[in-house]
Design an enzyme around this catalytic site. Structure first.
Site, PDB file in Angstrom:
ATOM      1  N   HIS A   1       0.772  -4.896   2.169  1.00 24.04           N
ATOM      2  CA  HIS A   1      -0.648  -4.683   2.405  1.00 24.04           C
ATOM      3  C   HIS A   1      -1.535  -5.856   1.998  1.00 24.04           C
ATOM      4  CE1 HIS A   1      -4.304  -2.451   3.021  1.00 24.04           C
ATOM      5  NE2 HIS A   1      -4.643  -2.484   1.753  1.00 24.04           N
TER       6      HIS A   1
ATOM      7  N   HIS B   1       0.863  -1.181   0.000  1.00 26.46           N
ATOM      8  CA  HIS B   1       0.000   0.000   0.000  1.00 26.46           C
ATOM      9  C   HIS B   1       0.899   1.230   0.000  1.00 26.46           C
ATOM     10  CE1 HIS B   1      -3.050   2.928   0.962  1.00 26.46           C
ATOM     11  NE2 HIS B   1      -3.972   2.004   0.795  1.00 26.46           N
TER      12      HIS B   1
ATOM     13  N   ARG C   1      -2.027   1.070  -7.421  1.00 26.26           N
ATOM     14  CA  ARG C   1      -1.176   1.072  -6.239  1.00 26.26           C
ATOM     15  C   ARG C   1       0.278   0.702  -6.539  1.00 26.26           C
ATOM     16  NH1 ARG C   1      -5.196  -1.719  -1.763  1.00 26.26           N
ATOM     17  NH2 ARG C   1      -6.444   0.148  -1.379  1.00 26.26           N
TER      18      ARG C   1
END
Length: 530
Positions: free
Chosen positions: A342, A234, A281
């Site tokens: 993440h 993330h 991302r």
């Protein structure tokens, strides 16, 4: 003690609870959670659930956005199933009592996140996961047919020892209880819903329970594992010495947040992608990593100050309040952020109903590799996946339960501690735990090279042998179980990353900086030799 159920569910997040609710109509259900029944990745999910609910949106657009984010490695059938079944599963959540933000006309207040071409994110403020977990747990309690076992750590899957040859059927799992006893849980079907493995890395947005237990157990049981090289970092976790894995949601960038170099205040995303802060991302995480290395700054800044305090407090109440606890007022100063591990886009290989390559074993949610995410997960497709495949898996599992007779008690042995004794060398566990996570961060992180992967592999081979010996010599504890699991998951990530001779999605290597569709538009599949 031996306990028998029709459906044995390991994990109490969105996938496991969705499955348990539907399965309870067809038999006895046990849900095992490693700590409290509400502790897991689901409850910490901030952003929301992606679903096509607006006339301005379409299944085709959601499909296309998912495929683009996944760098073409997604399975088209799985993506189509997920985006088309998503709205119905969202309706189920609402029926269970989940409360999502709505506009004055009663329609959902849809927001947007990176990689999405339209507003399609249903949310409950910035604590969507907490609301989903609350509603599902309440619905489970209301049935009166689901038995929860908290503080229960799965050690290993139980395979049928009477199988003549080939892959034995999964019959259940050995479980370490909070009092130190080890029970045998038997199920006509066993469902892995154990979530991800963020704790394999030094910095992560995941809670402490995310140690890759399901993937590691499935691998040791002979299941196929795929695409572990694609670990999503993330882009924006709060950077503060006293903050532990607090996520700064994707939704902040979706609502206009601007990434800036800490030392100069310059916006930098335009140098990396035309979509700037709304890029997927993997691109944003690599851009931040590059800027940190280029400037020597320890973090970058996410600037929300231009949006005004009243809006920020209303839209992001939990993030605003938490930042204030750490002395950061996001209405008047930028938020310091860094990337952190993440989401696991690979996992246990399944079909479209959660079946793994091990008979009697199913996998749903983050632990699974359905093909939905490909080489990179599109924001807010994770809760969606748990809802869709938690529901779908019951269709097949219910038939299997009906077809399976009770497990013969004589077939399954009780847990055998052998000659294990109480450990007087627990420092070995803490030392190896720290070393694995640090070497994974340094050598198998956002940017990789063949040399770094080779170093990681050599050291992991030594550590896994040390851990294996420790596991057999000393009595089992939760720390030992988790250490063994993160070591196996680290091995799988390194193995998959070493095999893939290209850069795609979340796997970026300086040795092969470009994608190679001719040779590598395929999954990286690993299976333990019998």
């Amino acid at each position: 003690m031996v306990r028998e159920f029709d459906f044995l569910v390991l994990g109490g997040g969105v996938a496991g609870l969705t499955f348990a609710l539907e399965a309870s109509k067809n038999g006895r259900v046990a849900v095992l959670t490693k700590r409290s029944r509400s502790e897991g990745n689901t409850v910490y999910a901030q952003g929301g659930i992606a679903a096509v609910l607006s006339p301005e949106d379409s299944f085709e657009k959601h499909f296309e956005d998912t495929m683009i984010a996944g760098a073409g490695l997604n399975k088209r059938e799985v993506v189509d199933i997920t985006v088309r079944e998503g709205p119905e599963r969202l309706k189920d959540l609402v029926a269970f009592g989940a409360d999502f933000n709505r506009r004055e006309n009663g329609e959902f207040d849809l927001t947007r996140e990176g990689g999405h071409s339209k507003r399609r994110i249903v949310h409950s403020g910035d604590i969507t996961g907490r609301e989903v977990q609350r509603a599902l747990l309440a619905a489970c309690d209301e049935t009166g047919k689901i038995q929860f076992f908290e503080d229960s750590t799965a050690i290993d899957l139980i395979l049928d020892p009477s199988a003549p040859r080939g892959q034995g059927r999964c019959l259940g799992v050995y479980v370490l209880r909070d009092d130190g006893s080890i029970d045998t849980f038997l199920g006509k079907v066993t469902v892995l819903a154990t979530g991800g493995a963020g704790k394999v890395y030094l910095y992560t947005s995941n809670p402490d329970v995310a140690t890759g237990d399901g993937v590691a157990m499935a691998y040791r049981a002979g299941a196929k594992i795929a695409n572990m090289e694609f670990y999503q970092f993330h882009p924006t976790c709060l950077f503060h010495p006293d903050a532990k894995n607090f996520l700064i949601s994707e939704a902040l960038r979706g609502e206009g947040g601007r990434l800036r170099v800490k030392s100069t205040g310059e916006r930098f995303m335009k140098r990396y992608d035309d979509r700037q802060e709304l890029a997927p991302r993997d691109i944003v995480a690599r851009a931040i990593d590059s800027e940190i290395k280029r400037t020597g700054d320890e973090c970058v800044h996410l600037d929300m100050t231009h949006l005004g305090k009243s809006y920020l407090v209303e839209r992001f109440p939990n993030i605003y309040a938490t930042c204030r606890e750490f002395g950061i007022d996001m209405a008047v100063q930028p938020i310091p952020v860094v990337p952190a591990a993440h989401f696991m886009c690979g996992g246990v290989v399944t079909d479209t109903f959660g079946r793994t390559s091990v008979p009697g074993l199913f996998a749903i949610g983050e632990v699974s590799c359905t093909g939905l995410h490909g080489a990179n997960r599109l924001a807010s497709n994770s809760l969606l996946e748990g809802l869709v495949f938690g529901h779908r898996a019951v269709k097949v599992c219910a038939d299997e339960v009906k077809a399976q007779g009770p497990v013969a008690r004589g077939v399954v042995r009780d847990w055998d501690p052998g000659h294990a004794v109480t450990s007087d060398e627990r420092v070995v566990v803490s030392q190896n735990w720290e070393e694995i996570r640090r070497l994974m961060w340094n050598f198998v992180g956002i940017v990789r090279t063949g040399k770094r992967l080779a170093r990681a592999r050599r050291r992991l081979d030594m550590l896994r042998e040390e851990i294996r010996q420790y596991y057999w010599d000393y009595q089992v504890t939760r720390d030992v179980v988790e250490l063994r699991n993160i070591a196996d998951v680290a091995h799988l990530i390194v193995e998959c990353a070493t095999r893939r001779k290209e850069s795609r999605g979340l796997h970026y290597t300086l040795d092969y900086p470009n994608a190679d569709d001719h040779n590598w538009l395929v999954d990286t599949v690993v299976q333990r030799e019998p």
